[in-house]
Design an enzyme around this catalytic site. Structure first.
Site, PDB file in Angstrom:
ATOM      1  CG  HIS A 107     -33.021   0.399  17.615  1.00 29.41           C
ATOM      2  ND1 HIS A 107     -32.999  -0.638  16.699  1.00 29.41           N
ATOM      3  CD2 HIS A 107     -33.086  -0.191  18.844  1.00 29.41           C
ATOM      4  CE1 HIS A 107     -33.069  -1.797  17.337  1.00 29.41           C
ATOM      5  NE2 HIS A 107     -33.117  -1.559  18.638  1.00 29.41           N
ATOM      6  CB  SER A 162     -39.064   9.857  28.611  1.00 29.61           C
ATOM      7  OG  SER A 162     -38.396   8.622  28.674  1.00 29.61           O
TER       8      SER A 162
END
Length: 478
Positions: free
Chosen positions: A196, A399
């Site tokens: 990120h 996920s």
């Protein structure tokens, strides 16, 4: 003389202020050209054929101006009525946009009506969560209860951890990296390329040397490349960001393999600090069978998650947990607060801990486990439907982020609020996303996609480099 209703809503066009009519509807869809594409170097380039960043519209074109009340407003109530109408129409916009929300990891399925009674209070948890300040309107008792819940989840004793409820996931990363930097002032920060952006922001803010590590196709950190870079800097301690779910592909870095790589490279436990960024999946992983465990029983320094993502808090917030032994290196007593300063922010939202406490109590571990299983099932459903429709798609194990070819139509991207990077886009399947939502999205995508490639002049992009050959259904790999 113009009324407050006429003067309140304004737009800016070509540098001039234009007063809009009293019939202005802030929920209306404005037909406007897409903004010019902007290259990564910041230069506007409308003719380049390379993939460039498309920025959103300039909000100044539709902003709601703040104006002074008219002299007789107290008597007529015109302004109150106008503001009520603006808010009512804004609420309609929120309802509509929530129906078409797929690209960002926010759980929009919540009901906090029971907490409305607390909105009349300015609740501020300034200072250390564990030490009361002189400001008495706080929610520390809720905050520490939430922190204890996460401490149990990540297996660290009450007398061994320190933490606080942050304003967002980025603040958790800023704090975790800061603790690592304070423990190792000359340490090098290592983060995978799919980390990120807030981690790289932390490196810039703290003037840290930062080494980017390569990734596998899945988005997971490439520990072979990690080892090469560690060995090139053996003389300096290592501060590592481990992703528990990357931003774009939802990949989970193998924490055990990262620790093994550090040890094999000659780094003892007193020469590295690991921060785990679990913004979304940090709260999902504990409820997935056979998923690797994030635990303070392993040599990690801190973990952070977002509270407005999987938990479903209506305001941005997060949770940051670190070891108590580390926090003393950066904390200072502040007489003004009658408390200790060890957080990034001074004033902290005291409502957020109450919202988190409320949800954790209502759902519990069993409730979260059911929601995780639902998200994973629905994500597999979406991936399979995309592949059946001939659309390249990938879903990482563990996920709920489904990656697929980027739609050509930016209006379609904007309508469904998709997150895009290069030639790929993704849908993050959250608890509020139903099979009906996914069917609506898929049907619309398949219909509009047929118009993009019908004449054969334009072909679907090859995204083998992004999602692997086995997942790419371009004309080369079908």
């Amino acid at each position: 003389m113009e009324t407050s209703e006429q003067s309140m809503v304004k737009s800016v066009e070509n540098g001039a202020v234009e007063i809009l009519s009293s019939h202005f509807d802030p929920t209306a869809v404005v037909a406007e050209p897409l903004p010019p594409v902007v290259a990564s170097n910041g230069e506007v380039n409308e003719r380049s054929k390379a993939r460039e960043i498309v920025l959103g519209r300039n909000v100044h074109t539709t902003c709601l101006a703040v104006t002074e009340p008219d002299a007789n407003d107290d008597f007529t109530g015109d302004k109150e009525a106008f503001m009520a109408s603006v808010l009512a129409r804004y609420r309609k916009t929120l309802v509509e946009r929530t129906k078409h929300h797929l690209g960002y990891p926010y759980n929009l399925d919540f009901d906090y009506g029971a907490l409305a009674q607390l909105q009349h209070f300015s609740i501020n948890n300034l200072g250390d969560p564990f030490i009361e300040s002189n400001y008495g309107v706080h929610s520390r008792q809720f905050e520490v209860g939430v922190l204890d819940w996460f401490a149990r989840l990540w297996e660290i004793e009450k007398n061994e951890y320190w933490g606080y409820i942050t304003n967002c996931g980025t603040e958790g990363n800023l704090h975790g990296i800061l603790v690592g930097r304070e423990v190792f002032p000359d340490g090098i920060l290592y983060a995978s390329r799919e980390t990120h952006y807030s981690v790289f922001k932390a490196a810039r803010m703290y003037r840290m040397e930062c080494v980017k590590v390569g990734t596998l196709i899945s988005g997971e950190i490439d520990c072979a490349d990690f080892k090469v870079k560690l060995l090139a800097n053996k003389d300096k301690p290592a501060i590592i960001n481990v992703n528990i779910g990357t931003t774009v592909k939802g990949a989970v870095d193998d924490l055990d393999l990262v620790i093994q790589t550090l040890e094999e490279s000659g780094f003892t436990h007193d020469r590295f600090y690991i921060h785990c960024d679990g913004a979304l999946f940090g709260l999902m992983m504990p409820f997935v069978k056979r998923a690797p465990k994030v635990s303070f029983k392993k040599p990690i320094g801190s973990v952070s998650v977002s509270g407005h993502k999987f938990v479903g808090c209506p305001m941005p917030c997060g949770v940051q947990i670190t070891r108590l032994e580390h926090i003393n290196v950066l904390s200072r007593n502040v007489e003004y607060l009658a408390s200790r300063d060890a957080t990034i922010m001074g004033s902290r939202n005291g409502h957020a801990p109450i919202f988190l406490w409320y949800t954790l109590n209502r759902k519990g571990y069993e409730g979260f486990q059911k929601e995780v299983q639902k998200c994973l099932r629905n994500a597999h459903y979406l991936k399979d439907r995309l592949l059946d429709a001939g659309i390249s798609a990938m879903l990482n194990e563990l996920s709920s982020t489904v990656v697929f070819e980027r739609p050509l139509d930016e209006e379609f991207v904007r309508r469904w609020q998709l997150a895009c990077q290069g030639n790929i886009a993704h849908v993050v399947v959250m608890p509020n996303v139903t099979i009906d939502n996914l069917d609506d999205f898929l049907n619309e995508l398949v219909e509009i996609r047929s118009t993009w490639y019908q004449d054969g002049k334009v072909k679907a992009p090859c995204i083998e480099a992004d999602i692997g050959r086995e997942n790419c259904l371009c004309t080369l790999h079908k």
